[in-house]
Scaffold this motif. Structure first.
Motif, short mmCIF file in Angstrom:
data_model
loop_
_atom_site.label_atom_id
_atom_site.label_comp_id
_atom_site.label_asym_id
_atom_site.label_seq_id
_atom_site.Cartn_x
_atom_site.Cartn_y
_atom_site.Cartn_z
N GLU A 116 0.78 -1.03 -0.04
CA GLU A 116 -0.08 0.04 0.04
C GLU A 116 1.00 1.12 -0.19
O GLU A 116 1.87 1.35 0.80
N TYR A 117 0.71 2.27 -0.95
CA TYR A 117 1.32 3.50 -0.93
C TYR A 117 0.77 4.47 0.21
O TYR A 117 1.66 5.36 0.42
N LEU A 118 -0.20 4.37 0.48
CA LEU A 118 -0.83 5.30 1.32
C LEU A 118 0.21 5.75 2.51
O LEU A 118 0.18 7.10 2.68
N VAL A 246 -6.59 8.65 -4.02
CA VAL A 246 -7.04 7.27 -4.42
C VAL A 246 -7.44 7.18 -5.68
O VAL A 246 -7.55 6.09 -6.42
N GLY A 247 -7.77 8.36 -6.42
CA GLY A 247 -8.37 8.41 -7.76
C GLY A 247 -9.49 7.45 -8.10
O GLY A 247 -10.16 7.11 -7.28
N PRO A 248 -9.36 6.82 -9.32
CA PRO A 248 -10.49 5.81 -9.48
C PRO A 248 -10.52 4.43 -8.97
O PRO A 248 -11.16 3.50 -9.34
N ALA A 249 -9.83 4.41 -7.72
CA ALA A 249 -9.43 3.13 -6.95
C ALA A 249 -10.63 3.31 -5.91
O ALA A 249 -11.04 2.38 -5.18
N ALA A 250 -10.89 4.72 -5.44
CA ALA A 250 -11.84 4.84 -4.38
C ALA A 250 -12.54 6.33 -4.34
O ALA A 250 -12.79 6.47 -3.13
N SER A 251 -12.59 7.22 -5.32
CA SER A 251 -12.84 8.44 -5.08
C SER A 251 -14.56 8.58 -5.92
O SER A 251 -15.04 9.79 -5.58
N LEU A 252 -15.22 7.75 -5.90
CA LEU A 252 -16.46 7.74 -6.38
C LEU A 252 -17.59 8.43 -5.33
O LEU A 252 -17.32 8.30 -4.12
N ILE A 253 -18.41 9.30 -5.92
CA ILE A 253 -19.39 9.78 -5.17
C ILE A 253 -20.78 9.35 -5.70
O ILE A 253 -20.97 9.07 -6.84
#
Length: 372
Positions: A116-118, A246-253
């Motif tokens: 994980e890069y976080l 996180v971009g399109p790995a986890a950014s959806l609304i």
């Protein structure tokens, strides 16, 4: 598997989560043609503005089934081979022997061994998951930081590996899904956000789901309160936060209604081919970010209920917000729940999260919502 919606029990279960300490939450449960929506608590602790069941919400890693479905569409088209090495497509991002050993499938179900890069992107979380030695300052420092996904991937690739490619136990890592985003962009010739919007979100008929253009949530929404294990007291609103981390790995609304609609249509075979859906439902054991071992497929994970069949879906967390969406394999029973506080558990002297009444109340809500 005949279920019905017990509106009174669902309303009580939602209110109990609020009473246990959650500022606000909202949910939608479906059983066949029956639909129940409910909410409890506040969207803003300062003003007392109430939450409502139709609010838009950051859904975190529930984005991953959307991204995985987009990749599987390219598998269906013959442009991506699930078992091809990622080095064939992205040699500059995963070079050498690792690029030859890690396949697209391993990225999708977190068995690549990539870390994980976080913790590297948010320096004061460097000790993550050694929670007692983390500090939440980075959350504030990086509220408006615009991260470069290639740089984030490089952090994960350069970090000590968490396993061998294709090993018997995977480790959940957002690095995998940022690589899938780069792969999707290479083979489609467009941004992942544009491709997923046109070919997954619009195909599913979702009207309130999309990627953020900046750090703000458009439309009616709740504030999102981050507690970071009691280190932020009172919890601080992080609804305004740049999601490029996180971009399109986890950014959806999205909304709870849209999440149920998406999973229903995915499991009905309307988003990817039946063969690709079957691939998505082939699981391996993976260690989650919470340290639990779960079964994980290609962007989906299952939950089993006694005599109720298998539910498929995903959970998600962002700074201050969380959600869980699960749909039974036959598509008849569905649940989506959104909460507006995260990391409410304080730590004991060993740095382990302590039980909190919210945990039990949420477990009861999920049980009532999924199994009646």
């Amino acid at each position: 598997m005949k279920n019905s919606l017990d509106s009174a029990a669902l309303t009580t279960a939602v209110e109990d989560v609020h009473r246990a300490g959650m500022p606000g939450l909202f949910a939608e449960v479906r059983d066949g043609d029956q639909v129940w929506r409910g909410a409890a608590g506040v969207a803003d602790v300062a003003t007392g503005r109430p939450v409502t069941a139709g609010m838009r919400h950051r859904v975190g890693s529930i984005t991953k089934p959307f991204t995985a479905a987009a990749v599987l569409q390219q598998v269906d088209c013959g442009l991506i081979d699930l078992d091809a090495p990622v080095g064939r497509y992205l040699p500059e991002l995963v070079p050498g022997e690792r690029g030859a050993a890690i396949t697209v499938r391993m990225l999708l179900h977190h068995t690549s061994g990539l870390a994980e890069y976080l913790p590297y992107a948010y320096p004061s979380l460097k000790a993550f998951p050694d929670l007692a030695n983390t500090r939440p300052e980075s959350l504030e420092d990086h509220r408006f930081t615009r991260f470069d996904p290639v740089e984030l991937i490089a952090m994960g690739v350069a970090a000590p590996p968490v396993g061998v490619p294709g090993g018997p136990l995977g480790v959940y890592s957002n690095t995998n899904y940022l690589l899938l985003v780069q792969l999707l962009e290479q083979v489609t010739g467009t941004t992942a956000e544009q491709y997923i919007t046109r070919n997954v979100i619009e195909r599913a008929g979702l009207r309130e789901t999309g990627f953020p253009a900046g750090p703000y949530v458009d439309g009616p929404h709740s504030q999102l309160y981050e507690a970071w294990f009691g280190m932020i007291d009172p919890p601080r609103d992080h609804s305004v936060h740049d999601m490029s981390w996180v971009g399109p790995a986890a950014s959806l609304i999205s909304t709870v209604a849209d999440l149920n609609c998406f999973l229903g249509r995915l499991l009905a075979g309307e988003i990817v081919s039946p063969s690709s859906l079957a691939q998505m439902q082939r699981t391996v054991p993976v260690v989650s970010q919470e340290g639990r071992t779960i079964d994980y497929g290609l962007g989906l994970h299952p939950m089993e209920g006694p005599g109720q069949g298998t539910f498929w879906g995903h959970g998600g967390t962002v700074w201050g917000g969380g959600a869980l969406a699960m749909t039974r394999a036959d598509g008849k029973r569905q649940m989506a729940v959104a909460v507006n506080m995260q990391r409410w558990n304080r730590l004991d002297s060993a740095g382990k999260p302590q039980p909190h009444p919210i945990d039990g109340a949420l477990a009861t809500l999920y049980r009532v919502a999924m199994y009646g």
